[in-house]
Design an enzyme around this catalytic site. Structure first.
Site, PDB file in Angstrom:
ATOM      1  N   ARG A  55       0.845  -1.191   0.000  1.00 26.69           N
ATOM      2  CA  ARG A  55       0.000   0.000   0.000  1.00 26.69           C
ATOM      3  C   ARG A  55       0.885   1.247   0.000  1.00 26.69           C
ATOM      4  O   ARG A  55       2.091   1.165   0.171  1.00 26.69           O
ATOM      5  CB  ARG A  55      -0.936   0.000   1.216  1.00 26.69           C
ATOM      6  CG  ARG A  55      -0.180  -0.318   2.493  1.00 26.69           C
ATOM      7  CD  ARG A  55      -0.588   0.444   3.688  1.00 26.69           C
ATOM      8  NE  ARG A  55      -0.524   1.863   3.529  1.00 26.69           N
ATOM      9  CZ  ARG A  55       0.596   2.586   3.632  1.00 26.69           C
ATOM     10  NH1 ARG A  55       1.786   2.013   3.850  1.00 26.69           N
ATOM     11  NH2 ARG A  55       0.572   3.907   3.502  1.00 26.69           N
ATOM     12  N   GLY A  56       0.215   2.397  -0.163  1.00 25.28           N
ATOM     13  CA  GLY A  56       0.956   3.646  -0.323  1.00 25.28           C
ATOM     14  C   GLY A  56       1.131   3.869  -1.821  1.00 25.28           C
ATOM     15  O   GLY A  56       1.478   2.938  -2.554  1.00 25.28           O
ATOM     16  N   ALA A  57       0.866   5.111  -2.268  1.00 25.38           N
ATOM     17  CA  ALA A  57       0.794   5.377  -3.713  1.00 25.38           C
ATOM     18  C   ALA A  57       2.027   4.899  -4.495  1.00 25.38           C
ATOM     19  O   ALA A  57       1.897   4.119  -5.446  1.00 25.38           O
ATOM     20  CB  ALA A  57       0.525   6.859  -3.938  1.00 25.38           C
ATOM     21  N   ARG A  95      -7.263  -0.465  -7.290  1.00 29.63           N
ATOM     22  CA  ARG A  95      -7.579   0.683  -6.432  1.00 29.63           C
ATOM     23  C   ARG A  95      -7.690   1.920  -7.329  1.00 29.63           C
ATOM     24  O   ARG A  95      -6.826   2.127  -8.184  1.00 29.63           O
ATOM     25  CB  ARG A  95      -6.493   0.891  -5.352  1.00 29.63           C
ATOM     26  CG  ARG A  95      -6.369  -0.281  -4.378  1.00 29.63           C
ATOM     27  CD  ARG A  95      -5.496   0.075  -3.192  1.00 29.63           C
ATOM     28  NE  ARG A  95      -6.172   0.950  -2.244  1.00 29.63           N
ATOM     29  CZ  ARG A  95      -5.554   1.547  -1.215  1.00 29.63           C
ATOM     30  NH1 ARG A  95      -4.257   1.361  -1.024  1.00 29.63           N
ATOM     31  NH2 ARG A  95      -6.231   2.316  -0.382  1.00 29.63           N
ATOM     32  N   GLN A 202      -2.897   2.844   9.626  1.00 26.43           N
ATOM     33  CA  GLN A 202      -1.556   2.931   9.010  1.00 26.43           C
ATOM     34  C   GLN A 202      -0.599   3.744   9.884  1.00 26.43           C
ATOM     35  O   GLN A 202       0.611   3.509   9.877  1.00 26.43           O
ATOM     36  CB  GLN A 202      -1.640   3.575   7.619  1.00 26.43           C
ATOM     37  CG  GLN A 202      -2.293   2.706   6.565  1.00 26.43           C
ATOM     38  CD  GLN A 202      -3.785   2.980   6.438  1.00 26.43           C
ATOM     39  OE1 GLN A 202      -4.441   3.403   7.381  1.00 26.43           O
ATOM     40  NE2 GLN A 202      -4.332   2.724   5.262  1.00 26.43           N
ATOM     41  N   ASP A 243      -1.914  10.972  -2.705  1.00 25.30           N
ATOM     42  CA  ASP A 243      -2.239   9.885  -3.638  1.00 25.30           C
ATOM     43  C   ASP A 243      -2.513  10.397  -5.041  1.00 25.30           C
ATOM     44  O   ASP A 243      -2.376   9.661  -6.014  1.00 25.30           O
ATOM     45  CB  ASP A 243      -3.436   9.081  -3.133  1.00 25.30           C
ATOM     46  CG  ASP A 243      -3.043   8.269  -1.917  1.00 25.30           C
ATOM     47  OD1 ASP A 243      -3.060   8.835  -0.810  1.00 25.30           O
ATOM     48  OD2 ASP A 243      -2.654   7.099  -2.086  1.00 25.30           O
ATOM     49  N   ASN A 253      -5.400  12.613  -0.215  1.00 21.24           N
ATOM     50  CA  ASN A 253      -4.599  11.730   0.644  1.00 21.24           C
ATOM     51  C   ASN A 253      -5.553  10.986   1.582  1.00 21.24           C
ATOM     52  O   ASN A 253      -6.775  11.166   1.524  1.00 21.24           O
ATOM     53  CB  ASN A 253      -3.564  12.556   1.421  1.00 21.24           C
ATOM     54  CG  ASN A 253      -2.547  11.689   2.143  1.00 21.24           C
ATOM     55  OD1 ASN A 253      -1.969  10.780   1.552  1.00 21.24           O
ATOM     56  ND2 ASN A 253      -2.326  11.933   3.424  1.00 21.24           N
ATOM     57  N   LYS A 254      -4.987  10.165   2.427  1.00 21.68           N
ATOM     58  CA  LYS A 254      -5.767   9.342   3.350  1.00 21.68           C
ATOM     59  C   LYS A 254      -6.850  10.149   4.057  1.00 21.68           C
ATOM     60  O   LYS A 254      -6.616  11.275   4.490  1.00 21.68           O
ATOM     61  CB  LYS A 254      -4.791   8.719   4.368  1.00 21.68           C
ATOM     62  CG  LYS A 254      -5.389   7.815   5.411  1.00 21.68           C
ATOM     63  CD  LYS A 254      -6.248   6.713   4.851  1.00 21.68           C
ATOM     64  CE  LYS A 254      -5.539   5.866   3.804  1.00 21.68           C
ATOM     65  NZ  LYS A 254      -6.488   4.992   3.042  1.00 21.68           N
TER      66      LYS A 254
HETATM   67  O1  MRU Z   1      -4.794   3.323   1.722  1.00 24.02           O
HETATM   68  P1  MRU Z   1      -3.311   3.529   1.737  1.00 24.02           P
HETATM   69  O2  MRU Z   1      -2.653   3.035   2.971  1.00 24.02           O
HETATM   70  O3  MRU Z   1      -2.646   3.022   0.476  1.00 24.02           O
HETATM   71  O4  MRU Z   1      -3.149   5.126   1.717  1.00 24.02           O
HETATM   72  C1  MRU Z   1      -1.865   5.668   1.642  1.00 24.02           C
HETATM   73  C2  MRU Z   1      -1.821   7.129   1.778  1.00 24.02           C
HETATM   74  O5  MRU Z   1      -2.831   7.811   1.839  1.00 24.02           O
HETATM   75  C3  MRU Z   1      -0.454   7.751   1.751  1.00 24.02           C
HETATM   76  O6  MRU Z   1      -0.411   8.909   2.521  1.00 24.02           O
HETATM   77  C4  MRU Z   1      -0.092   8.113   0.300  1.00 24.02           C
HETATM   78  O7  MRU Z   1      -0.298   7.023  -0.538  1.00 24.02           O
HETATM   79  C5  MRU Z   1       1.309   8.565   0.178  1.00 24.02           C
HETATM   80  S1  MRU Z   1       2.484   7.268   0.402  1.00 24.02           S
HETATM   81  C6  MRU Z   1       4.027   7.909   0.152  1.00 24.02           C
END
Ligand code: MRU
Length: 352
Positions: A55-57, A95, A202, A243, A253-254
């Site tokens: 996970r994470g962009a 996603r 997270q 993201d 973002n999250k």
């Molecule tokens: O749902 P996730 O855990 O994939 O969400 C991740 C985020 O929102 C992060 O802040 C974003 O992807 C940046 S990661 C460098």
């Protein structure tokens, strides 16, 4: 086994060239267990991305590139072009919000469409190289983001962060957490406050884990405590990841990020979004055009609890992301520099 000593040595996403497999650190099991998963077929790669094992962009972009490459190795010459496209579209549907996923998959597909005259085995080799380049470039971008981000803070500062935009979400260092890891390498100390980041935690499970492993002074707070820690005067800056950033600087973002930006404005605290240019989507004018992923309701009602904590039948709204309007953002930190408002101009300039 829990190991605070080696989590930063584990790569979140890697290519196992001997076994031709995508290897990921299963983030759903952290911080209690460090488990690596080896994936070869397209369904398991899709599932790993959908279920947030990776996970994470930036990390999902890299995982998709490696996953598409290893899955394509099993395709024979006759079926290659059609199936490759199907695989790419399938992974892209795992996603919807982080643009890095489609960005990386588009790069992989361009290798195929731009080399149709070559043999399939040559194309597969070019795909391998492209996926490795995507990962290496990410590590490089994150390091540069860290360098720029470090100029915004000083030794001893209090930083509030949300979700995990750290090494676990990228090839190395992270985005929002990169300045903190780099500063640590240089003997600096920060006091970092991590929002737990409901519902998938997270912040609690991942950011605290990697920050502690780096010896960084880390405090975990529930999401609803951010206002209080800001009021206490403990926060000098908010650092968050992203993201998808629109051409006007709106940053997705999250879920919970936009609330932090509003609080930061209230308390006069600078609010920075840190992310690579692979997260910038110049094809959309504003955050309103971003598709926000909706996640299963069980993530809110029962996940992590020993028993369900909401009555059966209650309605649940579970968006995974929100958009912070550009007016609330003090700066966007990319590998090409720190952008300031008006973002329509500063983004256009660096994305030329
Ligand atoms: O749902 P996730 O855990 O994939 O969400 C991740 C985020 O929102 C992060 O802040 C974003 O992807 C940046 S990661 C460098």
């Amino acid at each position: 086994m829990t190991s605070k000593d080696n989590i930063l040595k584990c790569e979140a996403v890697a290519l196992d060239e001997e076994r031709n497999a995508l290897v990921i650190l299963d983030q759903t099991q952290l911080p209690n267990k460090i488990a690596m998963l080896s994936l070869k077929d397209i369904e398991s790669v899709y599932q790993a991305i959908y279920s947030l094992q990776v996970r994470g962009a930036p990390a999902i972009g890299i995982a998709a590139a490696f996953g598409l490459y290893v899955a394509s190795l099993a395709l024979d010459d006759e079926e290659f072009f059609a199936r490759f496209h199907e695989y790419k579209e399938y992974l892209n549907s795992a996603r919807p919000t982080a643009v890095n996923l489609s960005w990386a998959l588009e790069r992989m597909e361009k290798v195929v469409t731009g080399n149709k005259g070559k043999s399939i085995s040559e194309i597969k080799e070019l795909l391998r190289r492209e996926a490795i380049a995507i990962k290496n470039e990410d590590a490089d971008m994150c390091r540069r983001i860290g360098e720029y981000g470090l100029t915004l803070i000083k030794d001893g500062d209090g930083i509030l962060t949300h979700c995990n935009a750290g090494q676990l979400a990228t090839a190395k260092y992270g985005t929002a957490l990169a300045p903190l890891h780099l500063g640590r390498e240089r003997g600096m100390n920060f006091k970092v406050f991590c929002d737990e980041t409901r519902p998938l935690l997270q912040g609690a499970r991942l950011s605290t884990f990697e920050l502690l492993a780096d010896g960084i002074d880390t405090t975990l707070i529930c999401d609803n405590m951010a206002s209080q820690v800001m009021k206490n005067g403990w926060i000098n800056a908010v650092f968050v990841g992203c993201d998808r950033v629109a051409a006007n600087g709106d940053a997705c973002n999250k879920i919970g990020t936009s609330g932090l930006a509003i609080l930061a404005k209230h308390y006069g605290i600078p609010f920075y979004v840190l992310g690579p240019t692979s997260t910038i989507d110049m094809s959309i004018n504003s955050g309103e055009q971003i598709v926000i992923e909706q996640r299963p309701i069980e993530e809110v009602t029962e996940m992590w609890y020993s028993k369900r904590m909401a009555p059966e039948g209650v309605k649940v709204y579970n968006p995974a992301f929100d958009v912070t309007e550009h007016e609330l953002i003090t700066g966007i930190v990319t590998e090409r520099g720190i952008l300031r408002p008006p973002y329509v101009d500063s983004l256009r300039l660096i994305m030329k």
